[in-house]
Scaffold this motif. Structure first.
Motif, PDB file in Angstrom:
ATOM      1  N   TYR A  27      35.558  51.804  35.766  1.00 28.17           N
ATOM      2  CA  TYR A  27      36.594  51.787  34.721  1.00 28.17           C
ATOM      3  C   TYR A  27      36.241  50.832  33.583  1.00 28.17           C
TER       4      TYR A  27
ATOM      5  N   THR B  81      47.339  40.337  39.156  1.00 31.84           N
ATOM      6  CA  THR B  81      47.553  40.456  37.703  1.00 31.84           C
ATOM      7  C   THR B  81      47.819  39.084  37.090  1.00 31.84           C
ATOM      8  N   ILE B  91      39.349  41.277  34.676  1.00 28.37           N
ATOM      9  CA  ILE B  91      39.550  42.675  35.085  1.00 28.37           C
ATOM     10  C   ILE B  91      38.268  43.260  35.662  1.00 28.37           C
ATOM     11  N   ASN B  93      36.594  46.597  38.359  1.00 30.28           N
ATOM     12  CA  ASN B  93      36.852  47.964  38.839  1.00 30.28           C
ATOM     13  C   ASN B  93      37.754  47.935  40.069  1.00 30.28           C
ATOM     14  N   TYR B  95      40.078  45.795  40.751  1.00 30.97           N
ATOM     15  CA  TYR B  95      41.460  45.532  40.332  1.00 30.97           C
ATOM     16  C   TYR B  95      42.106  46.815  39.793  1.00 30.97           C
ATOM     17  N   ILE B  96      41.399  47.497  38.896  1.00 33.85           N
ATOM     18  CA  ILE B  96      41.965  48.712  38.289  1.00 33.85           C
ATOM     19  C   ILE B  96      42.228  49.776  39.355  1.00 33.85           C
TER      20      ILE B  96
END
Lengths: 271, 164
Positions: A27, B81, B91, B93, B95-96
């Motif tokens: 991402y 967060t 941030i 990958n 975490y997302i």
């Protein structure tokens, strides 16, 4: 109870499998999160460096710069990354070094003058490099100044905010956890570069003693609190001195660097 | 899964049980960024109905335990967060993907809750995977109402005709 446990395990497995499978997507790259940060950071960094050049006396000595670059390249272990990082030596009587956005590290010549060896200077540089690599600088600015203001600065270059950014980064401390992470990373960089990592705690200890001797603390000490605790932690993590440790700078090069950073009678003025 | 309860609940019971689901749903909308609010709402509703009938207590407990499970997942996401916004984390990958995972689980729970609220109001018994089984273990039939449900309710429930 057995049925509930079985169903719970299935549910937990489903949760972790979903997380794992979704985690296969990059991402950060797809959403260009790193690029957005890097672009903004570079813009802010360029504006800040302009201000540093305008407000401070930058020592522009090619030999001195090449020696600092030699240390930097060894610590980075990668010449491509090293070429992106800029070390600026400024003529200032305050014992200080700090990282700035856009892969910039500012080192006051007073700090170099107070180092007893190239390993100590490498220790300080490794610590500042860790702040850059771990994105501590932008994180600190994001928290203390605000991302929206930083984005505005990147587009319009507000001089007052830029001065505030320099002040914050040069004279206020990072969070304790960030300092601890930077210390750990610095030890790794030093070990990889075959530089004696004891240089970092040695320098911290030296400055702590200096703090006791003179009025006011050297800036690098006031921005790096809990010195004694950090020295103890660092020493506990450092293994025995290895024969493979090398001096990145030769004796002549180190003497040259020290001579060119000699701040003379101003050395007492650490504030 | 939907089936019949060990006894036929009256209109007031089905309304109360249905409200239990709606309570967590409304709290979910209000307290989206603060996961604790959902649990608090379910907890308050549970305690206000703990002396109610078996049917109402059963469904309030099912809501509560499902909210509790989500609370754990959401709290991890919330603290992660906070560590990114105010702390040294950045941030990644992982975490997302975690945020997407808990979003999907919350969404599923949201849909299941709406479904449960509607079906429970109709007097049907909604028995969720894991949370239903856990509720069977936690809630025993109210002896004051002289309901002859057994501790092996789950087994008897499976024999009931199921409508979807």
């Amino acid at each position: 109870m057995g049925k509930a446990t079985y169903q719970f395990l299935v549910l937990a497995a489903l949760f972790f499998a979903t997380w794992f499978l979704l985690g296969r997507v990059n991402y950060v790259k797809r959403l260009h999160l790193e690029q957005i940060n890097e672009k903004t950071e570079k813009k802010i960094g360029d504006l800040i460096i302009k201000t540093v050049y305008a407000q401070q006396t930058v020592i522009e000595n090619d030999s001195l710069s090449s020696l600092m670059d030699k240390l930097k390249t060894n610590l980075c272990g990668d010449s491509t990354e090293a070429s992106k990082i800029r070390i600026i030596v400024v003529d200032a009587a305050v014992v200080n070094a700090f990282s700035l956005p856009g892969n910039n590290i500012v080192v006051n010549n007073a700090l170099i003058a107070h180092c007893d060896s190239s390993a100590q200077l490498a220790g300080v540089l490794a610590h500042e490099l860790a702040h850059l690599r771990l994105h501590h600088v932008m994180k600190k600015l994001g928290n203390e100044i605000g991302i929206s203001i930083l984005l505005a600065v990147a587009s319009n270059g507000n001089a007052q905010v830029i001065r505030e950014i320099i002040r914050k980064l040069s004279s206020t401390a990072f969070e304790r956890e960030m300092e601890s992470d930077a210390d750990d990373a610095a030890l790794t960089y030093l070990e990889k570069a075959h530089i004696d990592p004891a240089g970092l705690p040695d320098f911290l200890e030296k400055l702590a003693e200096l703090k006791a001797d003179v009025h006011g603390a050297p800036e690098w000490i006031s921005t790096h609190p809990d010195i004694q605790k950090r020295v103890r932690t660092l020493r506990s993590k450092i293994q025995d001195h290895k024969a493979s440790y090398v001096n990145v700078l030769t004796e002549e090069e180190w003497i040259y660097l020290k001579d060119n950073c000699d701040i003379g009678p101003r050395a007492e003025d650490t504030n | 899964m939907t089936g019949k309860f060990v006894y036929t609940p009256n209109d007031m019971e089905t309304e109360r049980a249905s409200n239990g689901y709606l309570m967590s749903l409304l709290a979910l909308m209000v307290g989206m960024p603060l996961p604790i609010i959902n649990l608090l709402a379910s907890l308050i509703f549970y305690f206000s109905n703990r002396k109610s009938t078996y049917f109402v207590r059963w469904h309030c407990t099912q809501t509560l335990v499902s909210q509790l499970t989500l609370l754990i997942c959401n709290s991890v996401g919330f603290s992660w967060t906070m560590a990114i916004i105010f702390g040294p984390k950045h941030i990644t990958n992982a975490y997302i993907s975690y945020v997407i995972t808990i979003f999907l689980f919350n969404l599923t729970e949201f849909i299941f809750t709406i479904n449960a609220a509607i079906r429970t109001r109709k007097g049907l018994h909604v028995h969720w995977w894991f949370w239903g089984t856990l509720t069977d273990l936690l809630v025993s039939p109210d002896p004051e109402n002289n309901i002859q449900a057994t501790n092996t309710f789950a087994n008897s429930w499976e024999k009931q005709p199921i409508s979807s």
